[in-house]
Structure formats: C-alpha cells, structure tokens
Design a protein around this motif. Structure first.
Motif, PDB file in Angstrom:
ATOM      1  N   SER A  26     -60.705 -35.910 -22.600  1.00  0.00           N
ATOM      2  CA  SER A  26     -61.072 -34.630 -22.485  1.00  0.00           C
ATOM      3  C   SER A  26     -60.049 -33.480 -23.445  1.00  0.00           C
ATOM      4  O   SER A  26     -60.356 -32.389 -23.439  1.00  0.00           O
ATOM      5  CB  SER A  26     -61.199 -34.128 -21.027  1.00  0.00           C
ATOM      6  OG  SER A  26     -59.782 -34.412 -20.624  1.00  0.00           O
ATOM      7  N   GLY A  27     -59.004 -33.866 -23.923  1.00  0.00           N
ATOM      8  CA  GLY A  27     -58.127 -33.446 -24.740  1.00  0.00           C
ATOM      9  C   GLY A  27     -56.694 -32.806 -24.097  1.00  0.00           C
ATOM     10  O   GLY A  27     -56.113 -32.330 -24.700  1.00  0.00           O
ATOM     11  N   ALA A  28     -56.860 -33.478 -22.705  1.00  0.00           N
ATOM     12  CA  ALA A  28     -55.667 -33.012 -21.851  1.00  0.00           C
ATOM     13  C   ALA A  28     -54.610 -33.905 -22.364  1.00  0.00           C
ATOM     14  O   ALA A  28     -54.695 -35.029 -22.589  1.00  0.00           O
ATOM     15  CB  ALA A  28     -56.255 -33.350 -20.562  1.00  0.00           C
ATOM     16  N   PRO A  29     -53.227 -33.614 -22.269  1.00  0.00           N
ATOM     17  CA  PRO A  29     -51.969 -34.221 -22.470  1.00  0.00           C
ATOM     18  C   PRO A  29     -52.030 -35.594 -21.679  1.00  0.00           C
ATOM     19  O   PRO A  29     -52.242 -35.398 -20.386  1.00  0.00           O
ATOM     20  CB  PRO A  29     -51.002 -33.640 -22.215  1.00  0.00           C
ATOM     21  CG  PRO A  29     -51.521 -32.090 -22.271  1.00  0.00           C
ATOM     22  CD  PRO A  29     -52.823 -32.097 -21.891  1.00  0.00           C
ATOM     23  N   LEU A  30     -51.865 -36.657 -22.511  1.00  0.00           N
ATOM     24  CA  LEU A  30     -51.653 -38.170 -21.828  1.00  0.00           C
ATOM     25  C   LEU A  30     -50.200 -37.959 -21.256  1.00  0.00           C
ATOM     26  O   LEU A  30     -49.406 -38.837 -21.968  1.00  0.00           O
ATOM     27  CB  LEU A  30     -51.947 -38.813 -22.527  1.00  0.00           C
ATOM     28  CG  LEU A  30     -52.353 -40.481 -22.168  1.00  0.00           C
ATOM     29  CD1 LEU A  30     -53.625 -40.315 -21.104  1.00  0.00           C
ATOM     30  CD2 LEU A  30     -52.617 -41.149 -23.270  1.00  0.00           C
ATOM     31  N   ALA A  31     -49.837 -37.492 -20.012  1.00  0.00           N
ATOM     32  CA  ALA A  31     -48.884 -37.578 -19.230  1.00  0.00           C
ATOM     33  C   ALA A  31     -48.430 -39.100 -18.479  1.00  0.00           C
ATOM     34  O   ALA A  31     -49.411 -39.694 -18.201  1.00  0.00           O
ATOM     35  CB  ALA A  31     -48.561 -36.454 -18.306  1.00  0.00           C
ATOM     36  N   GLY A  32     -47.271 -39.364 -18.659  1.00  0.00           N
ATOM     37  CA  GLY A  32     -46.752 -40.708 -17.914  1.00  0.00           C
ATOM     38  C   GLY A  32     -46.884 -41.876 -18.735  1.00  0.00           C
ATOM     39  O   GLY A  32     -46.958 -43.057 -18.190  1.00  0.00           O
TER      40      GLY A  32
END
Length: 160
Positions: free
Chosen positions: A91-97
């Motif tokens: 979705s374009g959201a940052p890939l955290a963790g």
C-alpha cells in the motif's frame, strides 16, 4: 637500368611488411584475449549449474517475493559514502520492523562482496556506511526479512 633494379629491390620487402602487420595484429589480439579470459570468468553465482538445475525453485522464490508487494528504493550519497534504503509495503506504507542485509558486488571483478551494516533510521528507512574500494558499477544485493517473510532483490547502481 639501375633505377629499375633498386625499385625491384625495394618492392620485395612489401610482402614481408604485410606479414609483419598481421603478426602485430595477432599478437595484440592474443594479449587482449589472454587478459579477458584471465580477468573475469563471466559467472555471477558460485554454482551456476546447481542454480540452473533448480531454476524452477528460483522462479517460485521470485513469484513469492512479488506477491509480498514490498518495494525497495535505494539512494547513494557520494559525499558521505552512505547507502540509504526506503522500504514500503504493497500500500506504500513504510515497512517497519524489518531486518535488512546488504552486500555490494562488483560485477566485472573477482573480489569478495562488501557487507554493508544497515541501521534502522526511521520506520521503513535504513542507512549504512561503506568505503568503496573502487567507483563504478556495483550490484546491490538486498535481503529484507520481517515476520518470517523474506524479500530479495538485486539492483545495479553506479556508485561514485
């Protein structure tokens, strides 16, 4: 009559000049072939035959990677010798963790890959410092792992 004999005497060296010219061309080409064969094997993977035999596994791994929908954008900061990665999900959201491993491979030379220690700077953003032994084309091998899922990608970059 003397001019005719001196001209004939000079003319008989011309075929040997052609032979000498071709000998020089063959020597230069032979030297270039020797350097080309000795400097780069043309093989990118250590065991290309095994990779070819398991090609369907490679294709399946690439399809699994593509279904994740993760994207990696790389940026090189030449002033500070820093590599920056921005990771995002479908979705374009940052890939955290995510855990990120990066190796730099020089495609035209036989030298061991350079490991780049990447540190998370922000959610979905990682940075690493590397002192390049040579400027030019490099393959950036990126592996991203999160929650048991693995994403691998190679990008060719010109690092200066």
């Amino acid at each position: 009559m003397t001019t005719a004999t001196t001209t004939v005497g000079r003319d008989r060296h011309i075929p040997w000049l052609f032979v000498l010219g071709f000998a020089i061309v063959f020597a230069v080409n032979g030297t270039m072939i020797w350097f080309a064969v000795g400097s780069f094997s043309g093989l990118y993977t250590p065991k290309p035959r095994d990779r070819g035999l398991h090609y369907n596994d490679v294709v399946a791994a690439q399809q699994a990677r593509d279904t994740l929908g993760w994207r990696v954008v790389t940026f090189w900061h030449p002033q500070s010798d820093r590599l920056e990665l921005t990771l995002s999900d479908r979705s374009g959201a940052p890939l955290a963790g995510a855990r990120v491993m990066v190796e730099l491979v020089r495609p035209a030379e036989k030298r061991p890959p350079l490991d780049v220690a990447m540190a998370a700077v922000d959610a979905g953003r990682h940075e690493g410092h590397v002192a390049l032994p040579a400027r030019g084309n490099w393959d950036v091998d990126i592996v991203v792992e999160r929650n048991g899922e693995r994403f691998a990608q190679t990008q060719r970059m010109f690092l200066k």
